[in-house]
Design an enzyme around this catalytic site. Structure first.
Site, PDB file in Angstrom:
ATOM      1  N   PHE A 163       0.841  -1.213   0.000  1.00  0.00           N
ATOM      2  CA  PHE A 163       0.000   0.000   0.000  1.00  0.00           C
ATOM      3  C   PHE A 163       0.871   1.256   0.000  1.00  0.00           C
ATOM      4  O   PHE A 163       0.833   2.074  -0.931  1.00  0.00           O
ATOM      5  CB  PHE A 163      -0.920  -0.073   1.224  1.00  0.00           C
ATOM      6  CG  PHE A 163      -1.594   1.218   1.606  1.00  0.00           C
ATOM      7  CD1 PHE A 163      -2.309   1.948   0.659  1.00  0.00           C
ATOM      8  CD2 PHE A 163      -1.530   1.692   2.921  1.00  0.00           C
ATOM      9  CE1 PHE A 163      -2.940   3.145   1.019  1.00  0.00           C
ATOM     10  CE2 PHE A 163      -2.156   2.865   3.281  1.00  0.00           C
ATOM     11  CZ  PHE A 163      -2.856   3.601   2.326  1.00  0.00           C
ATOM     12  N   ILE A 164       1.727   1.403   1.008  1.00  0.00           N
ATOM     13  CA  ILE A 164       2.531   2.622   1.129  1.00  0.00           C
ATOM     14  C   ILE A 164       3.602   2.647   0.025  1.00  0.00           C
ATOM     15  O   ILE A 164       3.828   3.675  -0.618  1.00  0.00           O
ATOM     16  CB  ILE A 164       3.179   2.720   2.536  1.00  0.00           C
ATOM     17  CG1 ILE A 164       2.091   2.753   3.620  1.00  0.00           C
ATOM     18  CG2 ILE A 164       4.066   3.964   2.639  1.00  0.00           C
ATOM     19  CD1 ILE A 164       2.609   2.702   5.048  1.00  0.00           C
ATOM     20  N   SER A 190       5.850   3.311  13.330  1.00  0.00           N
ATOM     21  CA  SER A 190       4.424   3.421  13.641  1.00  0.00           C
ATOM     22  C   SER A 190       4.174   4.416  14.776  1.00  0.00           C
ATOM     23  O   SER A 190       4.366   4.092  15.948  1.00  0.00           O
ATOM     24  CB  SER A 190       3.918   2.031  14.033  1.00  0.00           C
ATOM     25  OG  SER A 190       2.688   2.128  14.689  1.00  0.00           O
ATOM     26  N   TYR A 214       4.000  -5.379  17.989  1.00  0.00           N
ATOM     27  CA  TYR A 214       4.257  -4.647  16.741  1.00  0.00           C
ATOM     28  C   TYR A 214       5.019  -3.351  17.041  1.00  0.00           C
ATOM     29  O   TYR A 214       6.036  -3.041  16.412  1.00  0.00           O
ATOM     30  CB  TYR A 214       2.902  -4.374  16.088  1.00  0.00           C
ATOM     31  CG  TYR A 214       2.912  -3.557  14.824  1.00  0.00           C
ATOM     32  CD1 TYR A 214       3.098  -4.163  13.589  1.00  0.00           C
ATOM     33  CD2 TYR A 214       2.675  -2.174  14.857  1.00  0.00           C
ATOM     34  CE1 TYR A 214       3.072  -3.405  12.419  1.00  0.00           C
ATOM     35  CE2 TYR A 214       2.643  -1.414  13.701  1.00  0.00           C
ATOM     36  CZ  TYR A 214       2.839  -2.040  12.477  1.00  0.00           C
ATOM     37  OH  TYR A 214       2.805  -1.289  11.333  1.00  0.00           O
ATOM     38  N   ASN A 217      -2.148   7.025  11.068  1.00  0.00           N
ATOM     39  CA  ASN A 217      -2.939   6.029  10.341  1.00  0.00           C
ATOM     40  C   ASN A 217      -3.105   6.461   8.894  1.00  0.00           C
ATOM     41  O   ASN A 217      -3.987   7.275   8.593  1.00  0.00           O
ATOM     42  CB  ASN A 217      -4.324   5.883  10.984  1.00  0.00           C
ATOM     43  CG  ASN A 217      -4.233   5.205  12.325  1.00  0.00           C
ATOM     44  OD1 ASN A 217      -3.551   5.692  13.228  1.00  0.00           O
ATOM     45  ND2 ASN A 217      -4.875   4.073  12.461  1.00  0.00           N
ATOM     46  N   ILE A 238     -10.778   3.771   8.032  1.00  0.00           N
ATOM     47  CA  ILE A 238     -11.524   4.493   6.994  1.00  0.00           C
ATOM     48  C   ILE A 238     -11.798   3.586   5.798  1.00  0.00           C
ATOM     49  O   ILE A 238     -12.944   3.446   5.340  1.00  0.00           O
ATOM     50  CB  ILE A 238     -10.777   5.784   6.579  1.00  0.00           C
ATOM     51  CG1 ILE A 238     -10.787   6.758   7.763  1.00  0.00           C
ATOM     52  CG2 ILE A 238     -11.401   6.411   5.331  1.00  0.00           C
ATOM     53  CD1 ILE A 238     -10.086   8.080   7.535  1.00  0.00           C
ATOM     54  N   ARG A 287      -7.941   8.397  16.759  1.00  0.00           N
ATOM     55  CA  ARG A 287      -6.729   8.238  15.952  1.00  0.00           C
ATOM     56  C   ARG A 287      -6.554   9.441  15.034  1.00  0.00           C
ATOM     57  O   ARG A 287      -7.491  10.188  14.761  1.00  0.00           O
ATOM     58  CB  ARG A 287      -6.822   6.968  15.080  1.00  0.00           C
ATOM     59  CG  ARG A 287      -6.858   5.664  15.856  1.00  0.00           C
ATOM     60  CD  ARG A 287      -5.494   5.346  16.451  1.00  0.00           C
ATOM     61  NE  ARG A 287      -5.488   4.111  17.221  1.00  0.00           N
ATOM     62  CZ  ARG A 287      -5.719   4.029  18.531  1.00  0.00           C
ATOM     63  NH1 ARG A 287      -5.998   5.118  19.227  1.00  0.00           N
ATOM     64  NH2 ARG A 287      -5.659   2.872  19.157  1.00  0.00           N
ATOM     65  N   ARG A 331      -9.866  -4.189  22.506  1.00  0.00           N
ATOM     66  CA  ARG A 331      -8.629  -4.987  22.486  1.00  0.00           C
ATOM     67  C   ARG A 331      -7.641  -4.360  23.471  1.00  0.00           C
ATOM     68  O   ARG A 331      -7.478  -3.136  23.488  1.00  0.00           O
ATOM     69  CB  ARG A 331      -8.023  -5.020  21.082  1.00  0.00           C
ATOM     70  CG  ARG A 331      -8.944  -5.617  20.045  1.00  0.00           C
ATOM     71  CD  ARG A 331      -8.259  -5.782  18.700  1.00  0.00           C
ATOM     72  NE  ARG A 331      -7.710  -4.539  18.172  1.00  0.00           N
ATOM     73  CZ  ARG A 331      -7.107  -4.436  16.980  1.00  0.00           C
ATOM     74  NH1 ARG A 331      -6.993  -5.502  16.221  1.00  0.00           N
ATOM     75  NH2 ARG A 331      -6.634  -3.289  16.552  1.00  0.00           N
TER      76      ARG A 331
HETATM   77  N1  LIG Z   1      -0.467   0.725   6.681  1.00  0.00           N
HETATM   78  C1  LIG Z   1      -0.386   1.269   7.875  1.00  0.00           C
HETATM   79  O1  LIG Z   1      -1.387   1.637   8.500  1.00  0.00           O
HETATM   80  C2  LIG Z   1       0.977   1.522   8.499  1.00  0.00           C
HETATM   81  C3  LIG Z   1       1.106   2.451   9.556  1.00  0.00           C
HETATM   82  C4  LIG Z   1       2.371   2.664  10.115  1.00  0.00           C
HETATM   83  C5  LIG Z   1       3.465   1.931   9.651  1.00  0.00           C
HETATM   84  N2  LIG Z   1       3.287   1.032   8.644  1.00  0.00           N
HETATM   85  C6  LIG Z   1       4.464   0.272   8.198  1.00  0.00           C
HETATM   86  O2  LIG Z   1       4.751   0.643   6.853  1.00  0.00           O
HETATM   87  C7  LIG Z   1       5.290  -0.479   6.154  1.00  0.00           C
HETATM   88  C8  LIG Z   1       4.489  -0.712   4.887  1.00  0.00           C
HETATM   89  O3  LIG Z   1       3.122  -0.910   5.225  1.00  0.00           O
HETATM   90  P1  LIG Z   1       2.012  -1.268   4.133  1.00  0.00           P
HETATM   91  O4  LIG Z   1       0.694  -0.971   4.737  1.00  0.00           O
HETATM   92  O5  LIG Z   1       2.389  -0.675   2.822  1.00  0.00           O
HETATM   93  O6  LIG Z   1       2.190  -2.858   4.062  1.00  0.00           O
HETATM   94  P2  LIG Z   1       1.805  -3.864   2.887  1.00  0.00           P
HETATM   95  O7  LIG Z   1       1.562  -5.181   3.516  1.00  0.00           O
HETATM   96  O8  LIG Z   1       0.763  -3.294   2.003  1.00  0.00           O
HETATM   97  O9  LIG Z   1       3.168  -3.963   2.075  1.00  0.00           O
HETATM   98  C9  LIG Z   1       4.265  -4.656   2.551  1.00  0.00           C
HETATM   99  C10 LIG Z   1       5.098  -5.095   1.354  1.00  0.00           C
HETATM  100  O10 LIG Z   1       6.214  -5.816   1.869  1.00  0.00           O
HETATM  101  C11 LIG Z   1       6.400  -6.982   1.084  1.00  0.00           C
HETATM  102  N3  LIG Z   1       6.965  -8.028   1.931  1.00  0.00           N
HETATM  103  C12 LIG Z   1       6.463  -8.523   3.084  1.00  0.00           C
HETATM  104  N4  LIG Z   1       7.269  -9.480   3.569  1.00  0.00           N
HETATM  105  C13 LIG Z   1       8.301  -9.592   2.704  1.00  0.00           C
HETATM  106  C14 LIG Z   1       9.462 -10.410   2.669  1.00  0.00           C
HETATM  107  N5  LIG Z   1       9.731 -11.299   3.617  1.00  0.00           N
HETATM  108  N6  LIG Z   1      10.320 -10.250   1.639  1.00  0.00           N
HETATM  109  C15 LIG Z   1      10.084  -9.338   0.651  1.00  0.00           C
HETATM  110  N7  LIG Z   1       8.987  -8.524   0.653  1.00  0.00           N
HETATM  111  C16 LIG Z   1       8.115  -8.662   1.660  1.00  0.00           C
HETATM  112  C17 LIG Z   1       5.031  -7.380   0.600  1.00  0.00           C
HETATM  113  O11 LIG Z   1       5.117  -8.125  -0.612  1.00  0.00           O
HETATM  114  C18 LIG Z   1       4.387  -6.008   0.383  1.00  0.00           C
HETATM  115  O12 LIG Z   1       4.671  -5.571  -0.935  1.00  0.00           O
HETATM  116  C19 LIG Z   1       5.258  -1.653   7.136  1.00  0.00           C
HETATM  117  O13 LIG Z   1       6.505  -1.766   7.756  1.00  0.00           O
HETATM  118  C20 LIG Z   1       4.217  -1.236   8.152  1.00  0.00           C
HETATM  119  O14 LIG Z   1       4.431  -1.839   9.402  1.00  0.00           O
HETATM  120  C21 LIG Z   1       2.084   0.815   8.055  1.00  0.00           C
END
Ligand SMILES: NC(=O)c1ccc[n+]([C@@H]2O[C@H](COP(=O)([O-])OP(=O)(O)OC[C@H]3O[C@@H](n4cnc5c(N)ncnc54)[C@H](O)[C@@H]3O)[C@@H](O)[C@H]2O)c1
Length: 317
Positions: A12-13, A118, A143, A172, A187, A210, A268
């Site tokens: 996503f990000i 996070s 986490y 978020n 959302i 949040r 939770r």
């Molecule tokens: N989405 C949120 O709300 C949020 C908030 C704060 C922090 N984050 C952090 O931001 C980062 C990205 O989040 P996101 O929501 O885009 O996650 P996501 O799950 O959409 O994307 C994660 C990506 O990492 C890749 N991946 C996972 N494990 C892997 C592995 N072992 N080897 C290679 N690739 C691997 C997946 O293929 C995916 O493309 C994460 O570290 C998450 O903890 C997310």
């Protein structure tokens, strides 16, 4: 030409960050698991290089970061829920692999690592709202513990080995391409449930507050952090304004004209009651601030939810 690799670039990000970097003339490489779901990056075909491999495998990581001055670390292998269910695995796949990444980065001559942490979990129950970056770190979930451990390793590594870094503590993030099947991201999940005419589950009475930041704003902060060499290394990325889940529900109903059915469940234990980030540091140092209002963000996300193809809908279930 500017150049960077995004570890987890298909998520996503990561996919939004790739859009942002391409817009600013970067040569972008994405690193993802083999056979990952390509739906977030289909539109980038031909515009980015791609490397497949496992973040937990050192030689795969080496292939990904070799020759890259900037590494964006966005591999997230667990969610709040799954990390709580398997703490050892969370430490293994997130913390240990990140420490190996730092060692490999020194070997490979990486100039800077930008890590998405996070802001919602590293602080734990807050003693001050909005929360500044110097607030004590007392996470109450595995986490958040892993994220803060990785932050500390980045800091220690910088001190001992001189590898530059930035930590962006996201509130978020929400918006198009968010995965709504993980019970994460209120959302998008609420909008998805409304679209499907299914009830939403809210843990607790809906008073949990949040800070919601629109994704295309949030990824700009990552790019700016990569480009600026600053003595401050850690930044909150949010809006500075908090909304309760019940308020989010009301906003969504007003903007879409729909009616959300809600099932209130037991709270939770690992959810903090209030989390709103102070964003004055990033505004002062990097000149970043969130631009998209909550109403605009909900409208854009709702448009995306409604525009998806039948295939995408099947995947998001
Ligand atoms: N989405 C949120 O709300 C949020 C908030 C704060 C922090 N984050 C952090 O931001 C980062 C990205 O989040 P996101 O929501 O885009 O996650 P996501 O799950 O959409 O994307 C994660 C990506 O990492 C890749 N991946 C996972 N494990 C892997 C592995 N072992 N080897 C290679 N690739 C691997 C997946 O293929 C995916 O493309 C994460 O570290 C998450 O903890 C997310």
């Amino acid at each position: 030409m500017k150049k960077a690799v995004i570890l987890g670039g298909g998520g996503f990000i990561g996919s939004h960050l790739a859009d942002e970097l391409i817009k600013h003339d970067y040569e972008v490489t994405l690193f993802n698991r083999p056979h990952f779901d390509r739906k977030n990056v289909k539109h980038l075909t031909g515009q980015v290089a791609e490397i497949e491999g496992d973040f937990n495998n050192e030689s795969d990581v080496e292939r990904a970061i070799k020759g890259q001055p900037i590494v964006f670390h966005l591999v997230g292998t667990t969610s709040l829920q799954s990390s709580a269910e398997n703490i050892v695995n969370d430490l293994d796949v997130n913390v240990l692999s990140s420490v190996r990444l730092l060692e490999k980065s020194i070997e490979c001559g990486v100039k800077k690592i930008v890590f998405v942490s996070s802001g919602g979990t590293v602080y734990g129950p807050s003693v001050q709202i909005p929360i500044r970056e110097n607030h004590p770190l007392n996470p109450i979930c595995a986490y958040g513990l892993s994220k803060s451990a990785i932050e500390q390793h980045l800091c220690c590594n910088n001190y001992l080995q001189g590898l530059d870094y930035a930590v962006l503590r996201f509130a978020n993030p929400y918006g198009k391409r968010q995965n709504t099947s993980r019970k994460q991201g209120a959302i998008c999940t609420f909008l998805e449930k409304l679209y499907r005419n299914e009830p939403v589950e809210i843990w607790g009475d809906g008073s949990v507050v949040r800070d919601y930041v629109y994704i295309s704003d949030a990824v700009k902060a990552l790019r700016l952090a990569a480009e600026c060499r600053t003595k401050e290394k850690t930044f909150n990325v949010g809006t500075g304004t908090g909304y309760s889940l019940n308020e989010i529900k009301a906003f969504i109903e007003k903007e879409t004209g729909g009616r959300l059915k809600v099932m209130y469940k037991a709270p939770r234990s690992f959810d903090v009651p209030v989390n709103v980030l102070d964003v004055s540091l990033i505004r002062e140092v990097l000149g970043w601030q969130s631009r998209t209002t909550l109403v605009e963000g909900i409208q854009k996300t709702w448009e995306w939810i409604n525009s998806r193809s039948r295939d995408e809908l099947a995947c998001s279930k």
